[in-house]
Design a protein around this motif. Structure first.
Motif, mmCIF file in Angstrom:
data_model
loop_
_atom_site.group_PDB
_atom_site.id
_atom_site.type_symbol
_atom_site.label_atom_id
_atom_site.label_comp_id
_atom_site.label_asym_id
_atom_site.label_seq_id
_atom_site.Cartn_x
_atom_site.Cartn_y
_atom_site.Cartn_z
ATOM 1 N N ALA A 177 0.827 -1.202 0.000
ATOM 2 C CA ALA A 177 0.000 0.000 0.000
ATOM 3 C C ALA A 177 0.861 1.253 0.000
ATOM 4 O O ALA A 177 0.580 2.229 -0.720
ATOM 5 C CB ALA A 177 -0.931 -0.001 1.207
ATOM 6 N N ARG A 178 1.931 1.257 0.779
ATOM 7 C CA ARG A 178 2.830 2.413 0.824
ATOM 8 C C ARG A 178 3.545 2.599 -0.509
ATOM 9 O O ARG A 178 3.691 3.715 -1.011
ATOM 10 C CB ARG A 178 3.832 2.248 1.963
ATOM 11 C CG ARG A 178 3.213 2.366 3.340
ATOM 12 C CD ARG A 178 4.155 1.919 4.424
ATOM 13 N NE ARG A 178 5.332 2.782 4.515
ATOM 14 C CZ ARG A 178 6.388 2.509 5.292
ATOM 15 N NH1 ARG A 178 6.393 1.407 6.035
ATOM 16 N NH2 ARG A 178 7.405 3.341 5.333
ATOM 17 N N ALA A 179 3.993 1.491 -1.099
ATOM 18 C CA ALA A 179 4.675 1.566 -2.394
ATOM 19 C C ALA A 179 3.722 2.074 -3.469
ATOM 20 O O ALA A 179 4.099 2.918 -4.301
ATOM 21 C CB ALA A 179 5.239 0.201 -2.776
ATOM 22 N N ARG A 210 10.910 5.347 -4.494
ATOM 23 C CA ARG A 210 11.598 4.478 -3.523
ATOM 24 C C ARG A 210 12.263 5.305 -2.420
ATOM 25 O O ARG A 210 12.293 4.909 -1.258
ATOM 26 C CB ARG A 210 12.642 3.621 -4.248
ATOM 27 C CG ARG A 210 13.382 2.635 -3.347
ATOM 28 C CD ARG A 210 14.300 1.751 -4.161
ATOM 29 N NE ARG A 210 15.261 2.545 -4.911
ATOM 30 C CZ ARG A 210 16.028 2.056 -5.892
ATOM 31 N NH1 ARG A 210 15.907 0.784 -6.251
ATOM 32 N NH2 ARG A 210 16.876 2.823 -6.521
ATOM 33 N N ALA A 211 12.804 6.469 -2.796
ATOM 34 C CA ALA A 211 13.437 7.335 -1.801
ATOM 35 C C ALA A 211 12.399 7.986 -0.895
ATOM 36 O O ALA A 211 12.547 8.013 0.336
ATOM 37 C CB ALA A 211 14.280 8.403 -2.503
ATOM 38 N N LEU A 212 11.334 8.504 -1.475
ATOM 39 C CA LEU A 212 10.377 9.298 -0.708
ATOM 40 C C LEU A 212 9.408 8.457 0.107
ATOM 41 O O LEU A 212 8.814 8.960 1.058
ATOM 42 C CB LEU A 212 9.605 10.218 -1.652
ATOM 43 C CG LEU A 212 10.450 11.357 -2.236
ATOM 44 C CD1 LEU A 212 9.694 12.066 -3.350
ATOM 45 C CD2 LEU A 212 10.848 12.347 -1.154
ATOM 46 N N VAL A 213 9.251 7.169 -0.233
ATOM 47 C CA VAL A 213 8.327 6.326 0.520
ATOM 48 C C VAL A 213 8.791 6.186 1.968
ATOM 49 O O VAL A 213 7.992 5.910 2.862
ATOM 50 C CB VAL A 213 8.183 4.936 -0.152
ATOM 51 C CG1 VAL A 213 9.415 4.062 0.096
ATOM 52 C CG2 VAL A 213 6.915 4.229 0.327
ATOM 53 N N ARG A 214 10.071 6.455 2.217
ATOM 54 C CA ARG A 214 10.628 6.371 3.569
ATOM 55 C C ARG A 214 10.509 7.691 4.327
ATOM 56 O O ARG A 214 10.964 7.797 5.460
ATOM 57 C CB ARG A 214 12.093 5.947 3.493
ATOM 58 C CG ARG A 214 12.247 4.510 3.036
ATOM 59 C CD ARG A 214 13.628 4.215 2.467
ATOM 60 N NE ARG A 214 13.708 2.836 2.026
ATOM 61 C CZ ARG A 214 13.169 2.383 0.881
ATOM 62 N NH1 ARG A 214 12.536 3.220 0.091
ATOM 63 N NH2 ARG A 214 13.267 1.112 0.563
#
Length: 261
Positions: free
Chosen positions: A112-114, A146-150
């Motif tokens: 879901a986050r991805a 990929r960077a901003l999902v964190r």
């Protein structure tokens, strides 16, 4: 939470809180000094561009901020939450796009986050695509997701658009700005492109022989940085060893906001 290798000094009251800070930072490889007594502050939510000739120490500085090199014994404060986007998207070809974005995430909501991150960069229709089927712009948008999902406090961009064609690159500029405004991480972007630095950054630094030799703040609104920054462009180019007239594509630079393909 910050990872501190030396007690930070108390900042002046009129100084914005720092997302990253280096004091007297030095990096040597053998007899070669790559970074020489460098002081640097990146404020929370600030967008900084770093220019410099090849061999000036840009990559070493970025690796330091990314936590990829040992800084024991030096006065370096960086946030624990950091992310890096490289010139090469560095996607794993055997994993679909959403799994590349979810790398390193933990918990049952990984997909879901991805998916949310990919929708944010305009790739909601490519969730299950294989990386080798992506265009250059799509691959870099995946790397940004990929960077901003964190939700990093510090986002490091290492010439992320250098391999893209001019039109895709301009579209990526618009995407990066929209994501930065939405998430407000501090950003350090390494680039060789003076026009790109002036179009995106709040502050432009020039690194030469391991020292910051120039610093320029840009007050003009993004998207309308025209004649006001002609002298700035010439000054920055001179610091890079290039004599240029005070006119360029930067005279008409405008940041598109549509998704890059």
């Amino acid at each position: 939470m910050n990872v501190a290798f030396a007690p930070p000094p108390v900042p002046p009251e009129d100084t914005a809180p720092s997302a990253a800070r280096l004091r007297g930072f030095t990096r040597r490889f053998g007899v070669n000094t790559i970074i020489d007594g460098l002081d640097l502050d990146i404020a929370e939510g600030e967008f900084v561009a770093l220019l410099g000739r090849s061999g000036s120490g840009k990559t070493t500085l970025l690796r330091t901020l990314a936590g990829l090199d040992d800084v024991a014994g030096q006065d370096v404060v960086v946030p624990r939450s950091r992310a890096v986007v490289f010139q090469d998207a560095r996607l794993m070809p055997w994993k679909p796009v959403w799994r590349n974005v979810a790398l390193g995430l933990r918990g049952g909501d990984m997909r879901a986050r991805a998916e949310a991150a990919l929708h944010e960069v305009g790739l909601g229709h490519r969730l299950d695509a294989w990386p080798l089927t992506l265009s250059g712009g799509e691959a870099q948008r995946t790397a940004l997701a990929r960077a901003l999902v964190r939700e990093p406090e510090l986002l490091l961009l290492d010439e992320p658009f250098a391999a893209l064609d001019a039109l895709t690159r301009m579209k990526m500029h618009g995407l990066v700005l929209s994501l930065w405004r939405a998430h407000r991480p501090a950003v350090m972007m390494v680039t060789h492109d003076v026009d790109e630095a002036m179009a995106l950054a709040d502050r432009v630094l020039v690194l030469d022989k391991g020292r910051i030799v120039a610093e320029e703040r840009i007050a003009a609104e993004r998207g309308s940085r025209t004649a006001a920054i002609r002298p700035l462009r010439s000054r920055l180019l001179r610091h890079l060893g290039v004599e240029a007239p005070e006119g360029s594509y930067a005279d008409v630079v405008a940041i598109p906001t549509g998704p890059a393909r």
